[in-house]
Design a protein around this motif. Structure first.
Motif, mmCIF file in Angstrom:
data_model
loop_
_atom_site.group_PDB
_atom_site.id
_atom_site.type_symbol
_atom_site.label_atom_id
_atom_site.label_comp_id
_atom_site.label_asym_id
_atom_site.label_seq_id
_atom_site.Cartn_x
_atom_site.Cartn_y
_atom_site.Cartn_z
ATOM 1 N N ARG A 27 0.932 -1.233 -0.738
ATOM 2 C CA ARG A 27 0.087 -0.027 0.347
ATOM 3 C C ARG A 27 0.992 1.298 -0.357
ATOM 4 N NH1 ARG A 27 -5.693 -1.165 0.583
ATOM 5 N NH2 ARG A 27 -5.904 -3.109 1.505
ATOM 6 N N GLU A 28 1.989 1.399 1.027
ATOM 7 C CA GLU A 28 2.883 2.427 0.411
ATOM 8 C C GLU A 28 3.246 2.886 -0.604
ATOM 9 O OE1 GLU A 28 6.711 4.163 2.699
ATOM 10 O OE2 GLU A 28 5.204 2.412 3.500
ATOM 11 N N ALA A 29 3.672 1.057 -0.870
ATOM 12 C CA ALA A 29 4.197 1.330 -2.239
ATOM 13 C C ALA A 29 3.838 1.899 -3.512
ATOM 14 C CB ALA A 29 4.740 -0.041 -2.644
ATOM 15 N N ARG A 58 -6.242 3.652 -5.183
ATOM 16 C CA ARG A 58 -5.910 4.982 -4.732
ATOM 17 C C ARG A 58 -5.633 5.861 -5.647
ATOM 18 N NH1 ARG A 58 -2.107 5.359 -0.910
ATOM 19 N NH2 ARG A 58 -1.073 7.504 -0.358
ATOM 20 N N LEU A 59 -5.863 5.420 -7.031
ATOM 21 C CA LEU A 59 -5.893 6.860 -8.264
ATOM 22 C C LEU A 59 -7.322 8.161 -8.284
ATOM 23 C CD1 LEU A 59 -3.851 4.933 -11.326
ATOM 24 C CD2 LEU A 59 -3.716 7.250 -9.511
ATOM 25 N N ALA A 60 -8.164 6.742 -8.014
ATOM 26 C CA ALA A 60 -10.199 7.332 -7.632
ATOM 27 C C ALA A 60 -10.240 8.555 -6.497
ATOM 28 C CB ALA A 60 -10.876 6.642 -7.787
ATOM 29 N N ALA A 99 1.117 5.986 -7.132
ATOM 30 C CA ALA A 99 0.124 6.925 -7.190
ATOM 31 C C ALA A 99 0.780 8.628 -7.440
ATOM 32 C CB ALA A 99 -0.995 6.757 -6.575
ATOM 33 N N GLU A 100 0.973 8.891 -6.386
ATOM 34 C CA GLU A 100 1.850 10.160 -6.719
ATOM 35 C C GLU A 100 2.160 10.458 -8.292
ATOM 36 O OE1 GLU A 100 4.633 10.718 -3.405
ATOM 37 O OE2 GLU A 100 2.469 10.630 -1.989
#
Length: 159
Positions: A55-57, A121-123, A62-63
């Motif tokens: 999730r961190e990766a 994450r992008l959503a 996503a950033e």
């Protein structure tokens, strides 16, 4: 040509793609790039793979995707998809990724649903990444952001 695992498109495409988003997930790095129709790298970003969870990766990934999708280099190009080369094995039936053995010592990197994690994450960003300049949808719209189709491929050393 390697087989890919692909997310489902959620809306029809409009416009002509001039650039595509590509990326690479290895045991050491995360990279995302903007490439043109000839495969030339226009802009890119990279980070060391964090020691933490998938999730961190995915948060870092996503950033980088958001930064390139809203970059000046992108201009008015429609983005049709994100292609990610991954170092590990893919299960085409479930779209789950198990990273190469050197990463397996890290917690949580077995049978990771990378497409779903990154899509979610992008959503959360509220951006429609397929449209030029990553136009932010207003709250009054009440429609979910357009999901950028994500394709996973065995590692290709593309960036």
């Amino acid at each position: 040509m390697p087989e890919s695992v692909t997310s489902q498109r959620t809306a029809g495409e409009a416009g002509t793609p001039r650039y595509w988003l590509v990326g690479e997930v290895t045991s050491e790095t995360l990279r995302v790039g903007l490439v043109d129709a000839d495969g030339r790298l226009i802009a890119d970003q990279g980070q060391r793979l964090p020691e933490g969870s998938p999730r961190e990766a995915v948060g870092l990934l996503a950033e980088m995707v958001l930064a390139l999708a809203s970059s000046q280099e992108r201009g008015q190009s429609y983005l049709p998809a994100l292609g990610l080369a991954v170092a590990g094995s893919l299960d085409p039936a479930t779209s789950r990724l198990t990273l190469e053995p050197s990463v397996l010592s890290r917690k949580g990197w077995t049978r990771v649903d990378l497409i779903q994690l990154l899509t979610d994450r992008l959503a959360q960003s509220g951006y429609d990444l397929t449209r030029p300049a990553a136009i932010r949808r207003g709250r009054a719209d009440r429609k979910p952001p357009h999901s950028l189709p994500i394709h996973l491929f065995p590692r290709l050393h593309c960036l």
